[in-house]
Design a protein around this motif. Structure first.
Motif, short mmCIF file in Angstrom:
data_model
loop_
_atom_site.label_atom_id
_atom_site.label_comp_id
_atom_site.label_asym_id
_atom_site.label_seq_id
_atom_site.Cartn_x
_atom_site.Cartn_y
_atom_site.Cartn_z
N GLY A 1 0.77 -1.24 0.00
CA GLY A 1 0.00 0.00 0.00
C GLY A 1 0.80 1.29 0.00
N PHE A 2 2.12 1.22 0.08
CA PHE A 2 2.85 2.47 0.24
C PHE A 2 3.54 2.96 -1.02
CE2 PHE A 2 3.09 1.30 4.85
CZ PHE A 2 2.24 2.30 5.24
N GLY A 3 3.33 2.25 -2.10
CA GLY A 3 4.09 2.63 -3.28
C GLY A 3 5.53 2.20 -3.08
N LEU A 4 6.31 2.36 -4.13
CA LEU A 4 7.66 1.81 -4.09
C LEU A 4 8.54 2.48 -3.05
CD1 LEU A 4 8.59 -0.50 -5.70
CD2 LEU A 4 9.76 1.07 -7.26
N HIS A 5 8.54 3.79 -3.07
CA HIS A 5 9.45 4.51 -2.20
C HIS A 5 9.09 4.33 -0.73
CE1 HIS A 5 12.33 7.44 -0.95
NE2 HIS A 5 11.38 8.09 -0.27
N GLY A 6 7.80 4.54 -0.44
CA GLY A 6 7.33 4.43 0.93
C GLY A 6 7.59 3.04 1.48
#
Lengths: 170, 572
Positions: free
Chosen positions: B209-214
């Motif tokens: 759920g956080f996207g790649l960076h997160g």
């Protein structure tokens, strides 16, 4: 890093008290393990190699005392390689057949002793008797500090059992 | 001298018939006494049986009552939850509703503002209300109000507020802002005292759920914490203990109608039963965790839906005020689950209780999400990931658990035929007999036969014909014949009467002996039968145990093959 540990770890009360009193599991502090000993306990978890298990299983076959002594020395060396200290001996099912059911092998003295069901096995090996009878285990390691470690057929080490908590079959 | 001929014939006939009459009465009375004693022992046996059934029934009724009570209490507690915190629910629903409404843009800013402000007034002290005002203000570009509302929400619950805005920003595609909030959130945390809502982070990781960076950032932080916590063997030991306690919840139960003879005759039955129940855990746990692994998880690729789910979990699950009531609900639900077995229900509830603590360290939190995701409000997906991260502890717990009960396992048991184990035993004062299952069957049966023989010897002795019993009649006969001056006829007749009496006595004794022999044989057969049934049941019990015990490799290989998560395991 350690400071966080110290501040958080000590203030909390122990929620596992009831279970510990069952003897099921002791925390490191409770068993009085210090750093070095903790490492020793962790090192006992290594997977026992196939060759070692094979030699242990075939101990019954040695008929001459010198051959047996050499085999036991070799076994001891294998444990030394893994920095295992305090191994007193092994206990396992015996493949000699009737009337013998199990035997112990001691590191000190390098002896192999077979027992019939009615024989009394000396402590602390007596505690391992029930465990050794279980087909899941290949053999049981007995340590001088009172721990027994059952070794599975695949060579993985089980969780240590206290020799004091196990009890004789009769 | 005239000889006086006295005809004793009628007298003797009379005496004989009187004797046989008395004898008939005596044996009738004897028969009745025997009957009464049999009836008595029968009655006492039936009474015992009745008592046993009654006890079983009472036990059953108690459990049923406990379940019914628990069901009522759960209903009341849930109503209580609703009454006390129902107004929170409106805010919770509105929060996601607001976001969705703003997405589609069919609701005017004015009404969103109005709703959020109303909720703010209606739910004092609740962190979500000002957060909602902030969202509404944000949507109509009222920066000043938005900032004030955010800081109000932040002061009410820092951690939940940070997480909420991280998720909302992520949802709206403001990735940079979202990462800032997340960073802010994670840095404010103490890995030894994580708030409950941290579970949402685990859930978000499991759902990507956080996207790649997160994701990278969060994983790094979590890894660092877990590695640090795992440095302490005591912490690992704690996790293993938790797993062992979780395992204990999967013990089956043995029906009252199984192993009836063994239950009654072996003093070791409680240990045997425990041993079987303990071993049954392996198969049951395997079934449960295999089912978890094969649960089809619907992975939503839609970011909005995903974030809505996470937001819903965040706003729904973690309000600490509700915890006391939820704990109570957990206990009652456990009572229902274990069908009124309050002891086991408490055991399970105690574990859940710990998971409901307000602050948990990172490693334990992962353990709890692996064992009982519902308590921390996360999905099966997160559970699978968490189990993967905790494989080594889970494995160790299984070996510790099996080692524990195996070291106490019985391979033989005592069999105890008590003096009241059968009607005949009670009737004939059987002294009781004990053997062990590892004594060869022939040997045991031999010794059982001997005990029965010894018991019957006493009776045989009592019943046997004794020549001494003729002494009195002989003395009587001598006295009577003295009265007749030792008349030859009188002598003959009296001698005949005594002889007849003796013969009759002997006949009766022989009949009784024959009956004793017959009963002895029957009693022995009954006892041997009980013994054999117990032996068969013991073999059966051992087989059941070994069968259940042999399921360990299955469970271990399930754990070993469990997919490992990207949250790395510390080197085991």
């Amino acid at each position: 890093m350690t400071s966080i540990f110290d501040s958080g770890g000590q203030g909390k009360q122990d929620p596992f008290g009831p279970l510990r009193s069952l003897g099921l599991r002791k925390s490191a502090e409770e068993t009085g393990l210090k750093g070095v000993e903790r490492l020793a306990a962790a090192s006992r978890k290594f997977r026992r190699p196939h060759q070692l298990r094979q030699v242990i299983q075939q101990l019954d076959l040695y008929v001459d005392p010198q051959g047996l002594k050499d085999a036991i020395d070799w076994i001891k060396q294998q444990y030394d390689v893994h920095d295992i200290e305090g191994l007193a001996g092994l206990f396992s099912r015996c493949y000699l057949g009737h009337p013998y059911v199990d035997h112990r092998m001691t590191i000190a003295g390098g002896i192999l002793e077979h027992y019939e069901p009615k024989d009394l096995v000396p402590a602390p090996y007596s505690a391992a008797r029930v465990l050794a009878a279980n087909p899941s285990y290949d053999y049981i390691e007995i340590y001088a500090d009172g721990q027994m470690i059952p070794i599975y057929q695949d060579g993985s080490a089980g969780d240590p059992v206290d020799t004091a908590s196990g009890r004789a079959t009769r | 001298m005239t000889s006086i001929n006295i005809d004793f014939g009628p007298v003797i006939r009379e005496v004989r018939s009187a004797v046989s009459e008395v004898d008939r009465h005596v044996s009738m009375v004897e028969g009745q006494v025997g009957q009464v004693s049999r009836d008595l022992s029968q009655a006492s046996r039936e009474l015992q049986e009745l008592k046993k059934q009654f006890d079983e029934w009472v036990n059953e009724a108690r459990k049923t009552a406990a379940v019914q009570r628990a069901e009522t209490v759960v209903g009341n507690l849930k109503a209580d939850l609703d009454r006390k915190y129902g107004h929170y629910r409106v805010v919770r629903r509105s929060s996601i509703g607001t976001l969705e409404a703003l997405d589609v843009g069919i609701v005017s800013n004015k009404s969103v503002q109005q709703v959020s402000e109303e909720l703010m007034i209606q739910t004092p002290r609740y962190w979500l209300a000002p957060a909602l005002v902030a969202v509404a203000a944000w949507s109509r570009d009222d920066q000043e109000l938005a900032e004030r509302a955010v800081s109000e929400s932040f002061s009410r619950d820092r951690s939940k507020c940070s997480l909420f805005f991280a998720l909302v920003l992520q949802r709206q595609g403001r990735l940079e802002g979202a990462s800032r909030w997340i960073r802010h959130y994670l840095r404010s945390l103490d890995p030894l005292n994580l708030p409950r809502e941290f579970a949402v982070i685990l859930e978000a990781l499991a759902r990507n759920g956080f996207g790649l960076h997160g994701r990278h950032f969060v994983e790094e932080q979590l890894d660092a914490w877990l590695t640090m916590l795992r440095d302490d063997p005591a912490k690992i030991a704690e996790q293993v203990t938790l797993w062992v306690r979780d395992l204990q919840n999967y013990g089956g139960s043995i029906g009252q109608d199984q192993f009836r003879a063994l239950r009654e005759l072996s003093p070791n039955w409680p240990a045997i039963e425990k041993q079987i129940v303990d071993a049954s855990v392996l198969g049951n746990a395997h079934a449960r965790y295999a089912a978890i692994l094969s649960t089809r998880v619907e992975v939503s690729t839609d970011v909005l839906a995903k974030m809505d789910d996470l937001l819903e979990i965040l706003v729904r699950e973690y309000d600490n005020e509700e915890l006391p009531l939820r704990r109570e609900v957990a206990l009652q639900e456990a009572i229902i689950e274990f069908q009124g077995d309050i002891g086991r229900a408490r055991q399970k509830a105690a574990l859940e209780d710990q998971a409901m603590a307000e602050n948990i360290d990172a490693l334990s939190m992962q353990t709890y999400t692996a064992m009982m995701p519902e308590v921390l409000g996360v999905s099966v997906q997160t559970q699978i990931v968490s189990i993967g991260a905790l494989k080594s502890e889970f494995r160790e717990a299984v070996t510790a658990y099996t080692g524990f009960y195996r070291a106490r396992a019985l391979s033989s048991a005592a069999i105890d035929l008590r003096p009241d184990h059968s009607n005949l035993a009670m009737q004939y004062d059987f002294p009781g007999w004990r053997t062990r299952t590892d004594v060869p069957q022939a040997e045991s049966e031999q010794s059982l036969t001997e005990v029965w023989n010894k018991t019957m010897d006493k009776l045989r002795e009592q019943a046997a014909f004794k020549p001494t019993s003729l002494i009195l009649p002989i003395i009587g006969a001598v006295l009577i014949s003295m009265m007749f001056g030792f008349h030859i006829v009188a002598l003959l007749l009296l001698g005949g009467a005594v002889g007849f009496y003796g013969w009759h006595k002997k006949q009766k004794a022989e009949k009784e002996l024959a009956m004793i022999e017959k009963n002895c044989q029957q009693a022995l057969e009954v006892s041997v039968d009980r013994y054999r049934t117990a032996m068969v049941e013991f073999a059966d019990a051992m087989f059941t145990y070994e069968d259940a015990d042999a399921k360990e490799p299955m469970l271990l290989s399930l754990i070993d093959s469990w997919p490992s998560s990207s949250v790395k395991e510390a080197a085991a």
